[in-house]
Design a protein around this motif. Structure first.
Motif, PDB file in Angstrom:
ATOM      1  N   LEU A  60      57.729  50.429  92.270  1.00  0.00           N
ATOM      2  CA  LEU A  60      59.069  49.870  92.200  1.00  0.00           C
ATOM      3  C   LEU A  60      59.549  49.448  93.584  1.00  0.00           C
ATOM      4  CD1 LEU A  60      61.205  49.549  90.011  1.00  0.00           C
ATOM      5  CD2 LEU A  60      62.259  51.593  90.900  1.00  0.00           C
ATOM      6  N   LEU A  78      62.962  46.912  84.734  1.00  0.00           N
ATOM      7  CA  LEU A  78      62.692  47.564  86.002  1.00  0.00           C
ATOM      8  C   LEU A  78      61.432  47.005  86.646  1.00  0.00           C
ATOM      9  CD1 LEU A  78      64.112  49.911  87.394  1.00  0.00           C
ATOM     10  CD2 LEU A  78      62.524  51.466  86.305  1.00  0.00           C
ATOM     11  N   PHE A  79      60.452  46.662  85.812  1.00  0.00           N
ATOM     12  CA  PHE A  79      59.158  46.247  86.349  1.00  0.00           C
ATOM     13  C   PHE A  79      58.836  44.791  86.028  1.00  0.00           C
ATOM     14  CE2 PHE A  79      58.847  50.862  86.129  1.00  0.00           C
ATOM     15  CZ  PHE A  79      58.492  51.113  87.441  1.00  0.00           C
TER      16      PHE A  79
END
Lengths: 377, 377
Positions: free
Chosen positions: B283, A202-203
């Motif tokens: 994000l 995700l990161f």
């Protein structure tokens, strides 16, 4: 020299880590390491652990053999439960997920398992052979992990013995590994559908994520231009009737949705092993039936809206026929594409969507603009 | 009268079946039955079973309480392991997935668990309190099932005690139920994405399947006509430059792919509980970065192909800008849509895709055709 030292230190660390890891996790790690490190690691291990590890490494990563561990307790058929209880007391602890002990005869040949519940609820003077399970569910080392997961789900297992092709006991699979398999499978389907890997972070840094995802965008660009080229074939028609340009995405998109529904069903059924040669034909007819029904229903609705919008019965007729054709092709493609992909060794969950929408886009534009050219211009 | 008799027979069968079923499976069944049958069934049960069942029914289906069963064995802190062993021997069998016994004090208050491995590897003269696990992982009856599944995965559990809000022991969850939850979750995401239910039968009758799936086709039709309406706003431009009609699906489809990648990551992260208020902003920036980079890269490629195809620099420039705008919006939509859907109580896995592609279609057509109208005509 410094670089070598750094490599050496890292290796020492690896060796130290390897000493503490469970064998099945270690196997996973080794399968991702360069060959040189693997050899060094194996050299640093004690003989028994090395032998076990080499045996486990000999099975493919996606097989039961790559999933198994060697932490199990073995007892003989001819001893009493009291002896087993006494033996267990000598141990510091039992391996994780021990719900049964492996039972072997005097020559070490695998005979079945002794479940802890049988051990605990029977008279201690009874010998193992009388309360043991002679035909417990087991897995073969070469079986696919997905199959092992299904066996565990169907039989509600905590652990199962792993036998090699000759029926010799070589390890044990536990529910803990199976839960990981189920989770990985579902991640794989979900992420693969948009061309991403299930490990996608995700990161992760922007550039890393961007590069990974752009591969899929590139593949899609080719299919998008293929569709554009099909549209380009009908420039003359579009030039005369601008309503065609307005309505053509409707035909393509409805085909894409209907096809994706069939495709999703098929991918799931293939993963669960529900599709055989004998029922594939029946499924195809069913999906064609669904495609026809939904094709006719929505063709009517779309035709009605189009006629009301553009006041042209011709366009209504053409879009209706194109809708039926495209939804029929979508059903066909939804069944056939995953079967073909699997045959040529490509994962349908990965490539199915992009191939399908290419088909439904091309057929949608071709049917709608082609019919319009023939009938309206 | 005959119809009544038929209903009565069915009910009798249900009652007989209910007697044999495990309580947690029975709870699942009852939650799908009409209320009248539930009352009849409860009336036919013995008191103890009914009390347990009513307690289980009081928790929502998607909570740990709806997952738990009441088949566990309870021992007291002050007895010795020998007494426990003797007690177990009095039982015919242990409940499935028994890897630990529940431990209560003399007043019946829950104290922790006694793992079978501790029971088996310790001296029988030791009292339970000395080898028991005082802080084993546990679940609260009102916890979400997905959370319970994650606890089981993280801690590699076989079973866990279920406590109510006051810390009283009310049941037990086992890995077997958790495996079902994980499988259901993944089916739900996969099938929900194309508007289907995870129970969709591969071989359901054509009419049943057709009707179910047509709901999703209907929803999609609305969004397809929304996109068509946007295109219709630019009829004048399309009438003058037919190349716009040829190229417009490319812009829309690339946005859809890029947005789906972001959306898929978000849905998975939300399901795993990885998204907090504090990291959502980070994000968003990351995804905007990825969107910009891929936007620029593919804008260049698309512009180049368009110029070569149509020999018109203006169209190349317009499509490049439209691509960057659409991929940027796709990134934004991919992050924001699932957050909004979750806020309003809609499952992002179910509705995320259709909302997202509506946005990328509308923005794609609007940017491309709008810019073309302003700059080329």
């Amino acid at each position: 020299v410094r670089a070598d030292l750094a490599v050496q230190t890292e290796l020492d660390e690896l060796v130290a880590m390897a000493q503490l890891m469970e064998l099945d996790d270690l196997v996973d790690l080794l399968q991702d390491l360069p060959g040189k490190n693997t050899r060094e690691l194996l050299r640093a291990m004690d003989d028994r652990r090395r032998d076990s590890l080499e045996q486990m490494l000999s099975y493919p990563e996606e097989s039961a053999g790559g999933l198994m561990n060697l932490d199990y307790i073995q007892v003989r058929t001819d001893v009493t439960l009291r002896t087993v209880l006494r033996y267990l007391r000598l141990l510091d602890d039992l391996p994780d997920n021990t719900n049964q002990l492996m039972v072997v005869d005097r020559s070490g040949q695998y005979q079945g398992t002794l479940r802890l519940r049988s051990l605990l609820t029977n008279d201690p003077s009874i010998p193992v052979r009388e309360v043991m399970d002679r035909e417990p569910p087991y897995v073969i080392a070469t079986q696919a992990q997905a199959e092992v997961a299904r066996l565990f789900e169907d039989e509600d297992l905590i652990s199962a013995p792993v036998l090699n092709e000759k029926g010799l006991l070589i390890g044990r699979v536990t529910v803990e590994d199976v839960v990981d398999v189920i989770r990985d499978e579902s991640e794989h389907s979900l992420m693969g559908r948009v061309g991403m890997h299930e490990d996608e972070d995700l990161f992760a840094p922007v550039l890393v994520s961007g590069r990974r995802r752009s591969v899929w965008l590139g593949i899609n660009l080719i299919t998008a231009f293929l569709a554009a080229w099909v549209i380009g074939l009908f420039e003359a028609a579009l030039d005369k009737v601008v309503a065609l340009a307005v309505l053509m995405p409707v035909v393509a998109s409805m085909g894409g949705i209907a096809g994706s529904q069939t495709l999703t069903l098929m991918i799931r059924a293939l993963a669960l092993g529900n599709i055989e040669r004998c029922n594939a034909a029946r499924l195809l007819w069913k999906e064609i039936g669904v495609g026809l029904i939904n094709g006719f229903v929505w063709a009517l609705v779309v035709a009605l809206i189009s006629v009301l919008w553009f006041g042209d019965y011709g366009i209504g007729g053409v879009i209706a026929v194109a809708m039926v054709v495209n939804l029929l092709c979508a059903a066909l493609a939804g069944v056939v594409i995953p079967l073909i992909l699997r045959r040529v060794g490509v994962d349908p969950a990965l490539a199915g969507g992009v191939v399908l929408t290419t088909v439904t886009d091309v057929v949608g534009f071709l049917a709608f603009l082609g019919l319009a050219t023939l009938l309206l211009i």
